[in-house]
Design a protein around this motif. Structure first.
Motif, PDB file in Angstrom:
ATOM      1  N   VAL A   3      38.025 -88.226  20.484  1.00  0.00           N
ATOM      2  CA  VAL A   3      37.403 -86.972  20.911  1.00  0.00           C
ATOM      3  C   VAL A   3      38.235 -86.272  21.985  1.00  0.00           C
ATOM      4  O   VAL A   3      38.352 -85.042  21.986  1.00  0.00           O
ATOM      5  CB  VAL A   3      35.965 -87.234  21.412  1.00  0.00           C
ATOM      6  N   SER A   4      38.825 -87.024  22.889  1.00  0.00           N
ATOM      7  CA  SER A   4      39.652 -86.402  23.937  1.00  0.00           C
ATOM      8  C   SER A   4      40.852 -85.687  23.336  1.00  0.00           C
ATOM      9  O   SER A   4      41.232 -84.605  23.798  1.00  0.00           O
ATOM     10  CB  SER A   4      40.113 -87.460  24.948  1.00  0.00           C
ATOM     11  N   HIS A   5      41.457 -86.279  22.311  1.00  0.00           N
ATOM     12  CA  HIS A   5      42.546 -85.595  21.608  1.00  0.00           C
ATOM     13  C   HIS A   5      42.055 -84.262  21.048  1.00  0.00           C
ATOM     14  O   HIS A   5      42.713 -83.214  21.218  1.00  0.00           O
ATOM     15  CB  HIS A   5      43.053 -86.467  20.454  1.00  0.00           C
ATOM     16  N   ALA A   6      40.913 -84.289  20.369  1.00  0.00           N
ATOM     17  CA  ALA A   6      40.399 -83.086  19.711  1.00  0.00           C
ATOM     18  C   ALA A   6      40.047 -81.998  20.719  1.00  0.00           C
ATOM     19  O   ALA A   6      40.411 -80.828  20.541  1.00  0.00           O
ATOM     20  CB  ALA A   6      39.179 -83.441  18.868  1.00  0.00           C
ATOM     21  N   VAL A   7      39.348 -82.369  21.780  1.00  0.00           N
ATOM     22  CA  VAL A   7      38.889 -81.377  22.763  1.00  0.00           C
ATOM     23  C   VAL A   7      40.068 -80.654  23.408  1.00  0.00           C
ATOM     24  O   VAL A   7      40.099 -79.421  23.488  1.00  0.00           O
ATOM     25  CB  VAL A   7      38.016 -82.051  23.835  1.00  0.00           C
ATOM     26  N   VAL A   8      41.050 -81.420  23.870  1.00  0.00           N
ATOM     27  CA  VAL A   8      42.183 -80.803  24.576  1.00  0.00           C
ATOM     28  C   VAL A   8      43.021 -79.962  23.614  1.00  0.00           C
ATOM     29  O   VAL A   8      43.446 -78.850  23.956  1.00  0.00           O
ATOM     30  CB  VAL A   8      43.040 -81.882  25.266  1.00  0.00           C
ATOM     31  N   LEU A   9      43.256 -80.447  22.409  1.00  0.00           N
ATOM     32  CA  LEU A   9      44.033 -79.671  21.442  1.00  0.00           C
ATOM     33  C   LEU A   9      43.332 -78.370  21.091  1.00  0.00           C
ATOM     34  O   LEU A   9      43.966 -77.302  21.052  1.00  0.00           O
ATOM     35  CB  LEU A   9      44.265 -80.494  20.176  1.00  0.00           C
ATOM     36  N   MET A  10      42.020 -78.430  20.840  1.00  0.00           N
ATOM     37  CA  MET A  10      41.286 -77.223  20.470  1.00  0.00           C
ATOM     38  C   MET A  10      41.252 -76.207  21.607  1.00  0.00           C
ATOM     39  O   MET A  10      41.417 -74.998  21.389  1.00  0.00           O
ATOM     40  CB  MET A  10      39.867 -77.588  20.021  1.00  0.00           C
ATOM     41  N   LEU A  11      41.048 -76.694  22.837  1.00  0.00           N
ATOM     42  CA  LEU A  11      41.041 -75.780  23.979  1.00  0.00           C
ATOM     43  C   LEU A  11      42.419 -75.160  24.200  1.00  0.00           C
ATOM     44  O   LEU A  11      42.536 -73.964  24.487  1.00  0.00           O
ATOM     45  CB  LEU A  11      40.583 -76.523  25.237  1.00  0.00           C
ATOM     46  N   PHE A  12      43.455 -75.965  24.053  1.00  0.00           N
ATOM     47  CA  PHE A  12      44.818 -75.461  24.233  1.00  0.00           C
ATOM     48  C   PHE A  12      45.149 -74.393  23.196  1.00  0.00           C
ATOM     49  O   PHE A  12      45.700 -73.326  23.525  1.00  0.00           O
ATOM     50  CB  PHE A  12      45.801 -76.623  24.140  1.00  0.00           C
ATOM     51  N   VAL A  13      44.798 -74.662  21.948  1.00  0.00           N
ATOM     52  CA  VAL A  13      45.048 -73.676  20.888  1.00  0.00           C
ATOM     53  C   VAL A  13      44.256 -72.399  21.140  1.00  0.00           C
ATOM     54  O   VAL A  13      44.766 -71.283  20.965  1.00  0.00           O
ATOM     55  CB  VAL A  13      44.689 -74.270  19.509  1.00  0.00           C
ATOM     56  N   ALA A  14      43.005 -72.525  21.579  1.00  0.00           N
ATOM     57  CA  ALA A  14      42.178 -71.351  21.840  1.00  0.00           C
ATOM     58  C   ALA A  14      42.777 -70.495  22.958  1.00  0.00           C
ATOM     59  O   ALA A  14      42.879 -69.265  22.822  1.00  0.00           O
ATOM     60  CB  ALA A  14      40.758 -71.787  22.201  1.00  0.00           C
ATOM     61  N   VAL A  15      43.171 -71.132  24.061  1.00  0.00           N
ATOM     62  CA  VAL A  15      43.751 -70.385  25.181  1.00  0.00           C
ATOM     63  C   VAL A  15      45.030 -69.666  24.749  1.00  0.00           C
ATOM     64  O   VAL A  15      45.242 -68.480  25.055  1.00  0.00           O
ATOM     65  CB  VAL A  15      44.028 -71.322  26.366  1.00  0.00           C
ATOM     66  N   ALA A  16      45.902 -70.372  24.029  1.00  0.00           N
ATOM     67  CA  ALA A  16      47.155 -69.773  23.571  1.00  0.00           C
ATOM     68  C   ALA A  16      46.895 -68.614  22.613  1.00  0.00           C
ATOM     69  O   ALA A  16      47.568 -67.576  22.675  1.00  0.00           O
ATOM     70  CB  ALA A  16      48.022 -70.831  22.898  1.00  0.00           C
ATOM     71  N   ALA A  17      45.907 -68.773  21.722  1.00  0.00           N
ATOM     72  CA  ALA A  17      45.607 -67.719  20.746  1.00  0.00           C
ATOM     73  C   ALA A  17      45.043 -66.481  21.429  1.00  0.00           C
ATOM     74  O   ALA A  17      45.423 -65.341  21.098  1.00  0.00           O
ATOM     75  CB  ALA A  17      44.621 -68.241  19.703  1.00  0.00           C
ATOM     76  N   PHE A  18      44.142 -66.659  22.389  1.00  0.00           N
ATOM     77  CA  PHE A  18      43.568 -65.508  23.088  1.00  0.00           C
ATOM     78  C   PHE A  18      44.613 -64.809  23.958  1.00  0.00           C
ATOM     79  O   PHE A  18      44.590 -63.585  24.108  1.00  0.00           O
ATOM     80  CB  PHE A  18      42.366 -65.934  23.925  1.00  0.00           C
ATOM     81  N   LEU A  19      45.529 -65.581  24.529  1.00  0.00           N
ATOM     82  CA  LEU A  19      46.646 -64.980  25.258  1.00  0.00           C
ATOM     83  C   LEU A  19      47.486 -64.128  24.326  1.00  0.00           C
ATOM     84  O   LEU A  19      47.836 -62.975  24.643  1.00  0.00           O
ATOM     85  CB  LEU A  19      47.508 -66.078  25.892  1.00  0.00           C
ATOM     86  N   GLY A  20      47.803 -64.668  23.152  1.00  0.00           N
ATOM     87  CA  GLY A  20      48.576 -63.911  22.183  1.00  0.00           C
ATOM     88  C   GLY A  20      47.860 -62.656  21.726  1.00  0.00           C
ATOM     89  O   GLY A  20      48.474 -61.586  21.571  1.00  0.00           O
ATOM     90  N   ALA A  21      46.535 -62.733  21.518  1.00  0.00           N
ATOM     91  CA  ALA A  21      45.765 -61.560  21.095  1.00  0.00           C
ATOM     92  C   ALA A  21      45.822 -60.462  22.143  1.00  0.00           C
ATOM     93  O   ALA A  21      45.941 -59.274  21.810  1.00  0.00           O
ATOM     94  CB  ALA A  21      44.317 -61.969  20.828  1.00  0.00           C
ATOM     95  N   THR A  22      45.752 -60.844  23.409  1.00  0.00           N
ATOM     96  CA  THR A  22      45.825 -59.849  24.488  1.00  0.00           C
ATOM     97  C   THR A  22      47.189 -59.183  24.521  1.00  0.00           C
ATOM     98  O   THR A  22      47.297 -57.957  24.695  1.00  0.00           O
ATOM     99  CB  THR A  22      45.536 -60.526  25.845  1.00  0.00           C
ATOM    100  N   VAL A  23      48.247 -59.971  24.342  1.00  0.00           N
ATOM    101  CA  VAL A  23      49.602 -59.409  24.299  1.00  0.00           C
ATOM    102  C   VAL A  23      49.739 -58.477  23.104  1.00  0.00           C
ATOM    103  O   VAL A  23      50.304 -57.372  23.213  1.00  0.00           O
ATOM    104  CB  VAL A  23      50.652 -60.535  24.241  1.00  0.00           C
ATOM    105  N   SER A  24      49.227 -58.883  21.951  1.00  0.00           N
ATOM    106  CA  SER A  24      49.298 -58.048  20.754  1.00  0.00           C
ATOM    107  C   SER A  24      48.590 -56.721  20.974  1.00  0.00           C
ATOM    108  O   SER A  24      49.103 -55.660  20.596  1.00  0.00           O
ATOM    109  CB  SER A  24      48.675 -58.784  19.562  1.00  0.00           C
ATOM    110  N   TRP A  25      47.420 -56.755  21.586  1.00  0.00           N
ATOM    111  CA  TRP A  25      46.663 -55.528  21.869  1.00  0.00           C
ATOM    112  C   TRP A  25      47.447 -54.610  22.808  1.00  0.00           C
ATOM    113  O   TRP A  25      47.520 -53.400  22.586  1.00  0.00           O
ATOM    114  CB  TRP A  25      45.328 -55.901  22.483  1.00  0.00           C
TER     115      TRP A  25
END
Length: 262
Positions: A116-138
């Motif tokens: 579960v620790s693997h899953a939680v950290v990976l999912m949070l990391f991907v989410a943060v990176a994706a939202f950062l990218g979306a803001t840059v794209s906008w």
């Protein structure tokens, strides 16, 4: 779940102190920064490559900010997913092969907490990176399409990215399951990528796209571009995607609990 907090801290350090902290955000920011520019100047690029006369015979509509937003989701779905799958595919299998998993599990740390620790950290990391990218794209879309992100709302682009993050969570869960089942990272990555292509193909079927996780990519694209879409076509894929990710993660835990460690 024993030792969950220390394991979460360890996983976070693994992300921050390794190639992961640079590769995924770097890829997403690059795609976010270049996508709107390429979309805006597609005609000029083609004119330079084909010549003005040949380009005139090809009916290419003028690019819009909505096209740039759609390209962001396309880039996420065609390129970023491979980085996400590779990250998750090696998470468990590499530690099992190296003996790190055995050391962690005598701390004591439960196998449930380990997965579960693997899953939680990976999912949070991907989410943060994706939202950062979306803001840059906008922001870049606003620059190349002259102000106010060319009419694309930041909330809509973030919402579309959030739908994609659910897809990423499903793929992470599949890849972790495969990583728990197989020692070879290549096999786990192949299963994750294969699952992505199956979901993409299933998304072409209207009934599957409307009520299953196969509709996550079409829903994300529709939200980003401002296309009309009923609420059910968004919430059904999101809800079933989250349920599927949870079931896959539970299966990964069961498989890992029965796995013989070195």
């Amino acid at each position: 779940m024993n030792a969950m907090i220390p394991l979460l801290a360890l996983r976070t350090q693994e992300v921050v102190r390794t190639w992961r902290v640079w590769v995924l955000p770097g890829v997403l920011v690059f795609l976010a920064a270049t996508g709107p520019v390429i979309t805006r100047f597609t005609k000029e690029i083609l004119a330079g490559a084909l010549g003005g006369g040949e380009l005139g015979a090809i009916p290419i509509p003028d690019p819009t900010a909505a096209d740039a937003a759609g390209r962001w989701i396309t880039d996420l779905s065609q390129l970023a997913v491979f980085v996400v799958v590779v990250m998750a595919a090696g998470a468990i299998s590499s530690e099992v092969r190296s003996g790190v998993a055995s050391l962690l599990l005598v701390k004591p740390a439960s196998r449930v907490a380990y997965v579960v620790s693997h899953a939680v950290v990976l999912m949070l990391f991907v989410a943060v990176a994706a939202f950062l990218g979306a803001t840059v794209s906008w922001a870049v879309t606003g620059l190349v399409f002259e102000g106010a992100a060319g009419g694309v709302e930041l909330v809509a682009l973030l919402g579309a990215t959030g739908v994609w993050v659910v897809l990423a969570a499903v793929l992470i869960a599949i890849s972790l399951l495969a990583s728990a089942a197989f020692d070879a990272m290549a096999a786990a990555a192949g299963i994750g990528i294969g699952a992505f292509f199956l979901l993409s193909l299933a998304g072409m079927a209207p009934h599957l796209a409307e009520f299953t996780p196969a509709g996550l990519i079409p829903a994300a694209s529709a939200i980003a571009t401002g296309a009309s879409l009923n609420a059910a076509a968004i919430w059904w894929p999101v809800a079933t995607g989250l349920v599927l990710a949870a079931l896959l993660l539970a299966t990964a835990v069961l498989i890992f609990q029965r796995k013989e460690l070195r």
